[in-house]
Scaffold this motif. Sequence first.
Motif, PDB file in Angstrom:
ATOM      1  N   ARG A   1      45.775  32.179  40.140  1.00 41.46           N
ATOM      2  CA  ARG A   1      44.780  32.089  41.212  1.00 41.46           C
ATOM      3  C   ARG A   1      44.426  33.448  41.802  1.00 41.46           C
ATOM      4  O   ARG A   1      43.320  33.638  42.316  1.00 41.46           O
ATOM      5  CB  ARG A   1      45.353  31.170  42.305  1.00 41.46           C
ATOM      6  CG  ARG A   1      44.602  31.128  43.615  1.00 41.46           C
ATOM      7  CD  ARG A   1      43.247  30.482  43.478  1.00 41.46           C
ATOM      8  NE  ARG A   1      42.643  30.271  44.784  1.00 41.46           N
ATOM      9  CZ  ARG A   1      42.135  31.222  45.556  1.00 41.46           C
ATOM     10  NH1 ARG A   1      42.155  32.472  45.152  1.00 41.46           N
ATOM     11  NH2 ARG A   1      41.599  30.929  46.735  1.00 41.46           N
ATOM     12  N   ARG A  60      37.579  29.158  34.592  1.00 43.42           N
ATOM     13  CA  ARG A  60      36.196  29.624  34.643  1.00 43.42           C
ATOM     14  C   ARG A  60      36.113  31.062  35.128  1.00 43.42           C
ATOM     15  O   ARG A  60      35.352  31.865  34.594  1.00 43.42           O
ATOM     16  CB  ARG A  60      35.364  28.714  35.556  1.00 43.42           C
ATOM     17  CG  ARG A  60      35.072  27.359  34.971  1.00 43.42           C
ATOM     18  CD  ARG A  60      34.408  26.436  35.988  1.00 43.42           C
ATOM     19  NE  ARG A  60      33.119  26.936  36.447  1.00 43.42           N
ATOM     20  CZ  ARG A  60      32.388  26.341  37.378  1.00 43.42           C
ATOM     21  NH1 ARG A  60      32.850  25.248  37.989  1.00 43.42           N
ATOM     22  NH2 ARG A  60      31.211  26.840  37.733  1.00 43.42           N
ATOM     23  N   HIS A  75      34.292  27.050  44.102  1.00 43.52           N
ATOM     24  CA  HIS A  75      35.432  26.537  43.340  1.00 43.52           C
ATOM     25  C   HIS A  75      36.490  27.625  43.223  1.00 43.52           C
ATOM     26  O   HIS A  75      36.239  28.794  43.506  1.00 43.52           O
ATOM     27  CB  HIS A  75      34.998  26.062  41.951  1.00 43.52           C
ATOM     28  CG  HIS A  75      34.532  27.181  41.051  1.00 43.52           C
ATOM     29  ND1 HIS A  75      35.399  28.012  40.391  1.00 43.52           N
ATOM     30  CD2 HIS A  75      33.283  27.598  40.723  1.00 43.52           C
ATOM     31  CE1 HIS A  75      34.714  28.880  39.680  1.00 43.52           C
ATOM     32  NE2 HIS A  75      33.423  28.668  39.871  1.00 43.52           N
ATOM     33  N   THR A  76      37.684  27.205  42.788  1.00 46.50           N
ATOM     34  CA  THR A  76      38.759  28.147  42.460  1.00 46.50           C
ATOM     35  C   THR A  76      39.298  27.818  41.073  1.00 46.50           C
ATOM     36  O   THR A  76      40.504  27.834  40.831  1.00 46.50           O
ATOM     37  CB  THR A  76      39.904  28.080  43.494  1.00 46.50           C
ATOM     38  OG1 THR A  76      40.379  26.734  43.567  1.00 46.50           O
ATOM     39  CG2 THR A  76      39.433  28.527  44.847  1.00 46.50           C
ATOM     40  N   ASP A  77      38.383  27.498  40.155  1.00 48.51           N
ATOM     41  CA  ASP A  77      38.733  27.142  38.785  1.00 48.51           C
ATOM     42  C   ASP A  77      39.184  28.406  38.055  1.00 48.51           C
ATOM     43  O   ASP A  77      38.358  29.239  37.660  1.00 48.51           O
ATOM     44  CB  ASP A  77      37.526  26.512  38.102  1.00 48.51           C
ATOM     45  CG  ASP A  77      37.834  25.980  36.717  1.00 48.51           C
ATOM     46  OD1 ASP A  77      38.652  26.597  36.011  1.00 48.51           O
ATOM     47  OD2 ASP A  77      37.245  24.945  36.336  1.00 48.51           O
TER      48      ASP A  77
END
Length: 446
Positions: free
Chosen positions: A375, A185, A180-182
């Motif tokens: 990001r 989190r 993922h790229t949350d």
Amino acid sequence: MITRHVLTIPASGRRVHYRKCGSGPLLLMVHQSPRSSAEYERLMREWSAHFTCVAPDTPGFGQSDPLPGEPEIADFADALDEFLAALGVETCAAYGFHSGGIILVTALKRHPERFSGLAIGGYAIWTEEEMRIFGDSYLPPFRPSSYGEHLTWLWNRMLEQSWFFPWFDIRDEARLSVAHTDVGRVNAAVMEMLDAGDAYRAGYGAVLRAPRDIPAPESITAPVLITAYQGDPLCAHIERLGDMPPNWHAHAVATPAEHEAESLAFLRRHATDAPALIAEDANEGWLTIGEGLIHWRGERDAERMVLQAPANELTDPGPNEVAIDVPGHGLSSDFADMEDAIEAARDALGARHIAWPQVPQGDPDLLYPDLAPDRYGSHLLRAWSAARAEALFRPWYAADKDHALPVDSAALDPEAIARRARARLRAGGAARRFHKLLIDRTGDPA
């Protein structure tokens, strides 16, 4: 709601921070490394209908003091037993995920009377080859560097540990299906590592070195359920567990939701009837103000309640003082109306007046850059750059001879910069709002 508490272990003076939520029989929840009890907040809210959920920060993680020396897994298990004893808990059910489960199984073997049942999310049985691959690469030293290079490493390590396992093994064979790229989190995990610092290696290392000695099949213990979901790197380890006692059960499940549902049902069957007895220190804690929490330390009914400057965290108060983390700063929740929350904290603590900080020198729109996570983790370097420059110029963004400060080597020590950068990251936009509140109160733009 989830409340927060600090409890000092009488024998050692070690401070333990824990979260609490719900009512009914006590459920102990032990987090994985290198996280903190914050990772259980969602689960605590969901399970609070059935239990008083109590989740401590493992020693050296979150806001809990580390263990001395070079602790092994038995030391972490004994620390858990000490915590339960200090709470006044004789027996309870417990839940642990990954390394939290390893600590719990060790605690069950060393202190069997403490537990009525354990639900475990993934239990690692490493091969010698896997341990060789981990080696020293899995737990490199984590120490601040003068110009913040460690933050670039930290962001990408936390980002990519959901892409590969181990996180440094960048091969197709090591890819995970749960990538993922949350940003939220990843940032939460980064902030927890900033809290733990290099102490993360002690707790995580003890788990990796721990012997995987499941009790013999003829052993009599409290019941244990071990499940792991598809995509969890420990799912394949279910087949490695071998023979277990008759009341131990282990199997794979399809999803995280299925793992949680089975764990909850198991824990409800094996919960004790004893009510939860909650203990906490008298000189530090969190006030419940509406739907938020205010972190405080010092003396109740003190003469002064001390507030820190914007983008800072509370410091230890002096005699006849109590200090709070200003709303949105440090370990306090944010509030839409800061001033009302501060006044409510003063009333709750019984302080006679508030010691407001001076208005910092500079334009608040420049003093506090946007630190919203992105990001690429660039917000970490923005915080570091400001924290370093503020030791050299006032205001920090005016880097010229007219605003230069005398060089203070202590303020430029990487550990000192790290503390200031973390304070900025925790405060975020609340720092700018607090600065403007101080201007409104005094009419002085500094």
